[in-house]
Scaffold this motif. Structure first.
Motif, PDB file in Angstrom:
ATOM      1  N   SER A  43       0.831  -1.206   0.000  1.00 32.73           N
ATOM      2  CA  SER A  43       0.000   0.000   0.000  1.00 32.73           C
ATOM      3  C   SER A  43       0.865   1.256   0.000  1.00 32.73           C
ATOM      4  O   SER A  43       0.545   2.253  -0.658  1.00 32.73           O
ATOM      5  CB  SER A  43      -0.936   0.006   1.208  1.00 32.73           C
ATOM      6  OG  SER A  43      -1.849  -1.059   1.153  1.00 32.73           O
ATOM      7  N   TYR A  44       1.966   1.199   0.742  1.00 31.38           N
ATOM      8  CA  TYR A  44       2.877   2.340   0.788  1.00 31.38           C
ATOM      9  C   TYR A  44       3.482   2.598  -0.596  1.00 31.38           C
ATOM     10  O   TYR A  44       3.559   3.743  -1.046  1.00 31.38           O
ATOM     11  CB  TYR A  44       3.985   2.076   1.804  1.00 31.38           C
ATOM     12  CG  TYR A  44       5.055   3.140   1.824  1.00 31.38           C
ATOM     13  CD1 TYR A  44       4.821   4.388   2.398  1.00 31.38           C
ATOM     14  CD2 TYR A  44       6.308   2.897   1.254  1.00 31.38           C
ATOM     15  CE1 TYR A  44       5.806   5.373   2.402  1.00 31.38           C
ATOM     16  CE2 TYR A  44       7.295   3.873   1.263  1.00 31.38           C
ATOM     17  CZ  TYR A  44       7.032   5.110   1.833  1.00 31.38           C
ATOM     18  OH  TYR A  44       7.997   6.081   1.833  1.00 31.38           O
ATOM     19  N   LEU A  45       3.893   1.528  -1.268  1.00 32.83           N
ATOM     20  CA  LEU A  45       4.440   1.685  -2.615  1.00 32.83           C
ATOM     21  C   LEU A  45       3.378   2.195  -3.578  1.00 32.83           C
ATOM     22  O   LEU A  45       3.653   3.034  -4.443  1.00 32.83           O
ATOM     23  CB  LEU A  45       5.001   0.345  -3.113  1.00 32.83           C
ATOM     24  CG  LEU A  45       6.220  -0.198  -2.359  1.00 32.83           C
ATOM     25  CD1 LEU A  45       6.589  -1.577  -2.890  1.00 32.83           C
ATOM     26  CD2 LEU A  45       7.400   0.764  -2.488  1.00 32.83           C
ATOM     27  N   GLY A  46       2.150   1.680  -3.410  1.00 31.99           N
ATOM     28  CA  GLY A  46       1.055   2.154  -4.251  1.00 31.99           C
ATOM     29  C   GLY A  46       0.738   3.615  -4.003  1.00 31.99           C
ATOM     30  O   GLY A  46       0.405   4.360  -4.927  1.00 31.99           O
ATOM     31  N   LEU A  47       0.868   4.034  -2.743  1.00 32.76           N
ATOM     32  CA  LEU A  47       0.619   5.429  -2.401  1.00 32.76           C
ATOM     33  C   LEU A  47       1.655   6.344  -3.047  1.00 32.76           C
ATOM     34  O   LEU A  47       1.333   7.455  -3.487  1.00 32.76           O
ATOM     35  CB  LEU A  47       0.636   5.604  -0.881  1.00 32.76           C
ATOM     36  CG  LEU A  47       0.225   6.971  -0.327  1.00 32.76           C
ATOM     37  CD1 LEU A  47      -1.199   7.308  -0.736  1.00 32.76           C
ATOM     38  CD2 LEU A  47       0.364   6.985   1.191  1.00 32.76           C
ATOM     39  N   LYS A  48       2.887   5.865  -3.117  1.00 37.02           N
ATOM     40  CA  LYS A  48       3.919   6.649  -3.779  1.00 37.02           C
ATOM     41  C   LYS A  48       3.592   6.808  -5.262  1.00 37.02           C
ATOM     42  O   LYS A  48       3.790   7.883  -5.843  1.00 37.02           O
ATOM     43  CB  LYS A  48       5.286   5.970  -3.612  1.00 37.02           C
ATOM     44  CG  LYS A  48       5.811   6.003  -2.184  1.00 37.02           C
ATOM     45  CD  LYS A  48       7.180   5.364  -2.079  1.00 37.02           C
ATOM     46  CE  LYS A  48       8.228   6.180  -2.818  1.00 37.02           C
ATOM     47  NZ  LYS A  48       9.587   5.595  -2.613  1.00 37.02           N
ATOM     48  N   GLU A  49       3.078   5.748  -5.879  1.00 40.69           N
ATOM     49  CA  GLU A  49       2.649   5.829  -7.269  1.00 40.69           C
ATOM     50  C   GLU A  49       1.496   6.809  -7.416  1.00 40.69           C
ATOM     51  O   GLU A  49       1.427   7.579  -8.372  1.00 40.69           O
ATOM     52  CB  GLU A  49       2.216   4.452  -7.765  1.00 40.69           C
ATOM     53  CG  GLU A  49       3.344   3.470  -7.993  1.00 40.69           C
ATOM     54  CD  GLU A  49       4.147   3.805  -9.237  1.00 40.69           C
ATOM     55  OE1 GLU A  49       3.533   4.121 -10.271  1.00 40.69           O
ATOM     56  OE2 GLU A  49       5.394   3.765  -9.174  1.00 40.69           O
TER      57      GLU A  49
END
Length: 266
Positions: A43-49
């Motif tokens: 989710s954190y990586l997706g949030l960065k995207e």
């Protein structure tokens, strides 16, 4: 060191292996616990995207109007009720808290760690689907088309995050999880329709206020709500015990020695 590792394994078995209570309908394993931080990381990586999306240019935005939106969704492009944003947040936080109220029931509270684990797993899945799903879309929010909204907001971060509606989806995942847990613990309850009807109210309120706030089109909401409902119901469902186990596994730790006792019911 070996004793520490064995102790850790025994603790995991004790908490997350089989349900020892006859009232517990779920089987929760250590892998379910591991999935929670994994989902958090994804989710954190997706949030960065999500946050890496380009901003809209003001010269382009000024040319937009509600007439550029399809007739079904057009009404949302004229909404800009700021107080509705406050109401939608309040409804969302209420929905997120509701599953914890099921722990007031003594049978459910007895299996509290398992219920909380399943809930965190549900919301973790919701976070992954939302961040990675929305990060791949570029649908403009309704307020981008509204000339009465300040340009800074129309061109700001999040302006391209309209599809799908994450707040209503998260609310639905929470409330329908709570309803599903109550159903599985008390499958023969009378007037069960009241539970499911109550579960639909917070997500509906969140969706309505997000619409009034100019955050989402109706089609965004129509797409988001079923995702939340499905997660809230399916995550507990796939963890249901197929049948009562004849074998009980009871790990214990006493006097620096780990003991696992097995009981077979004939």
């Amino acid at each position: 060191m070996i004793k520490v590792v064995l102790t850790g394994i025994l603790i995991l078995l004790n908490i997350f292996n089989v349900c020892l209570s006859q009232t517990c309908p779920y089987r929760v394993r250590a892998i379910d616990v591991i999935s929670i931080p994994v989902a958090g990381g994804l989710s954190y990586l997706g949030l960065k995207e999500l946050r890496a999306k380009p901003r809209l240019d003001s010269a382009y935005v000024v040319t937009l109007s509600p007439e550029d939106v399809n007739a079904f969704d057009r009404g949302a492009a004229r909404n800009n009720q700021s107080i509705a944003g406050t109401y939608s947040d309040a409804a969302l936080y209420t929905a997120i808290a509701l599953p914890f109220l099921t722990l007031a029931d003594k049978n459910i509270r007895h299996d509290g760690l398992k219920i909380v684990t399943l809930y965190l797993e549900t919301m973790g899945a919701m976070g992954v689907i939302y961040t990675w799903g929305v990060s791949q879309t570029r649908r403009k929010r309704p307020y981008v088309y509204n000339s009465e909204v300040e340009m800074e907001k129309r061109t700001g971060k999040g302006a391209l995050n309209s599809f799908f509606a994450g707040h209503p989806a998260a609310a639905a995942a929470s409330t329908f999880f709570a309803a599903k847990v109550l159903h599985d613990y008390y499958p023969d309850m009378k007037n069960e329709w009241i539970i499911w009807t109550a579960a639909s109210i917070p997500p509906a309120l969140v969706a309505y206020f997000r619409y009034q706030n100019g955050q989402h089109f109706p089609t965004d909401i129509i797409a988001g709500l079923p995702i939340g409902v499905a997660l809230g119901i399916l995550i507990p469902e796939i963890h249901k015990r197929k049948k009562d186990a004849n074998i009980s596994i009871i790990p214990t730790y006493y006097n620096q020695t780990g003991i696992v006792s097995f009981t077979y019911k004939f």
